[in-house]
Design a protein around this motif. Sequence first.
Motif, PDB file in Angstrom:
ATOM      1  N   SER A  14      -3.070  -9.839   3.345  1.00  0.00           N
ATOM      2  CA  SER A  14      -2.798  -9.075   2.139  1.00  0.00           C
ATOM      3  C   SER A  14      -3.901  -8.035   1.930  1.00  0.00           C
ATOM      4  O   SER A  14      -5.074  -8.373   1.810  1.00  0.00           O
ATOM      5  CB  SER A  14      -2.738 -10.043   0.956  1.00  0.00           C
ATOM      6  N   THR A  15      -3.533  -6.775   1.960  1.00  0.00           N
ATOM      7  CA  THR A  15      -4.478  -5.695   1.715  1.00  0.00           C
ATOM      8  C   THR A  15      -3.885  -4.865   0.577  1.00  0.00           C
ATOM      9  O   THR A  15      -3.315  -3.805   0.816  1.00  0.00           O
ATOM     10  CB  THR A  15      -4.699  -4.852   2.975  1.00  0.00           C
ATOM     11  N   SER A  18      -4.338  -0.875   0.038  1.00  0.00           N
ATOM     12  CA  SER A  18      -3.671  -0.049   1.055  1.00  0.00           C
ATOM     13  C   SER A  18      -2.161  -0.152   0.898  1.00  0.00           C
ATOM     14  O   SER A  18      -1.442   0.850   1.022  1.00  0.00           O
ATOM     15  CB  SER A  18      -4.076  -0.496   2.471  1.00  0.00           C
ATOM     16  N   LEU A  45      -3.844   1.353   7.010  1.00  0.00           N
ATOM     17  CA  LEU A  45      -5.044   1.092   6.221  1.00  0.00           C
ATOM     18  C   LEU A  45      -5.562   2.440   5.733  1.00  0.00           C
ATOM     19  O   LEU A  45      -5.479   3.433   6.451  1.00  0.00           O
ATOM     20  CB  LEU A  45      -6.097   0.387   7.071  1.00  0.00           C
ATOM     21  N   ASP A  57     -12.632   0.460   4.626  1.00  0.00           N
ATOM     22  CA  ASP A  57     -11.321   0.733   4.036  1.00  0.00           C
ATOM     23  C   ASP A  57     -11.382   0.573   2.515  1.00  0.00           C
ATOM     24  O   ASP A  57     -12.438   0.216   1.954  1.00  0.00           O
ATOM     25  CB  ASP A  57     -10.220  -0.120   4.697  1.00  0.00           C
ATOM     26  N   GLU A  59     -10.313  -1.586   0.609  1.00  0.00           N
ATOM     27  CA  GLU A  59     -10.602  -2.943   0.097  1.00  0.00           C
ATOM     28  C   GLU A  59     -12.095  -3.251   0.201  1.00  0.00           C
ATOM     29  O   GLU A  59     -12.537  -4.321  -0.201  1.00  0.00           O
ATOM     30  CB  GLU A  59      -9.853  -4.037   0.898  1.00  0.00           C
ATOM     31  N   GLU A 408      -8.445  -7.654  12.658  1.00  0.00           N
ATOM     32  CA  GLU A 408      -8.869  -8.814  11.857  1.00  0.00           C
ATOM     33  C   GLU A 408     -10.322  -9.164  12.112  1.00  0.00           C
ATOM     34  O   GLU A 408     -11.000  -9.707  11.253  1.00  0.00           O
ATOM     35  CB  GLU A 408      -8.085 -10.047  12.340  1.00  0.00           C
TER      36      GLU A 408
END
Length: 456
Positions: A14-15, A18, A45, A57, A59, A408
Amino acid sequence: MSTAIAPTPAEAVSTPRSASLFERAQQVLPGGCSRNAILRKPHPLYAREASGYLVTDVEGVERIDFANNMTSQIHGHAHPLITEAVSRQLSRGTAFSFGTEIEIEYAEQLVERSRGFERIRFVNSGTEAVMACLKAARAFTGRAKIAKVEGAYHGLYDYAEISQTANPSNWGSSDRPSVNPVAYGTPQGVLDDVVILPFNEPDTALDLLDDYRDSIACVLVDPMPHRAGVIPATPAFIAALRSWTAANGALLVFDEVITFRSAFGGAQDWFDAVPDLTALGKMIGGGFPIGAIAGRADVLEVMNPLAPKLLFPHSGTFSANPVSMAAGLTAMTFFDRASVDGLNELADYARTQLTDAIAAARVEACIAGGGSMLKLHFRASAPRTYREAYESAPRLRAIEVFLNLLLEDGIILINSGAMAFSTPMRRETIDRLTEAVLKALRTMRPDIERLTASGD
Ligand code: PMP
């Protein structure tokens, strides 16, 4: 039995920032983007900031960048010297309808860099540089046809993009490759004026060229085409194209938009042959939009507006704008011989480390590439031609999973699985990459075994 690989955690991760930006983007941009290269599933992203080899990014997750904006950020991101040069220029103005001294200074520097660069003209992208090379070749020779390599990407110009997406369902026989449009609506006249050559097959290429002996303006070739698997052209292939063009009144055009990073004078330094024209782009902009056409003075004379007869009128509102000039000149000044050699040595180290990682993971894979670029292939040995390098759907899926596992683990690759190194990187950066690749290959081992067994 399906060989499709199940979703990886990265695809489910879960981002939210983005994801919501992509939602918004799709309301105003077709597909949510202005360049397809940013897309990935389930959403792209979005970058907040970047420095050196790290991109953060929205996040707040930091990753090591081996994509470098599709190979263009040779010094990584926000290099202090480039930032300083650009800031200085920004405060003095960004584009004028006057010339600037920095354009001349940068042209002088690039002309010194490569044997074949007698004259240079700046444009704004690689697409534009390739287009201008082809039009200059036509104006110089008075001929219409362009010969280009199957599968090679040269940007968006109609003639340059033909057969760039050739696949087994439409590519035809290997000794007479089909001429396939990429965009719907491409005029038949364009297709009639393009000859498709098989990559790294000199004898077949020469047979084909002989059929159009009197009508070929130029042969366009990338010395290490990305879409053909980041495999260098063989010296025999380049020698065949060089001698055929010289003997038949055609020009040899190199697309070094990506490969100029490979040696001080570009990948053309790898060969005895000197091209008549070279298209440049990406890294020579130091992170800003740019392209350039470099080559023989007598050929580039077709673009000389002061000549008694101007054969190829050419202009561009932002061509040679001082911001791109300042960034490019600074970037290339610091990409001197020692810096090029250092980066290539780092890439050699990466090739060795990654080859060892493949052996340790006991999977069928190999590393292809040259200079400061490489690509991991899920094959026992490096492909030799575009058709050998062609990635079927299950192979593309394997690459996608590989990219996601690395993402990841804090590593960004180019979306083909290729990697481009930047000067802030050190051996420790490569060790981090190797560690992540080893882990990903171990995770993927059963999938790769299935892929190999399926013969896809
Ligand atoms: N030629 C090559 C070899 C390229 O890789 C690219 C871009 N990926 C282009 C031309 C087109 O350059 P641009 O995207 O700057 O138009």
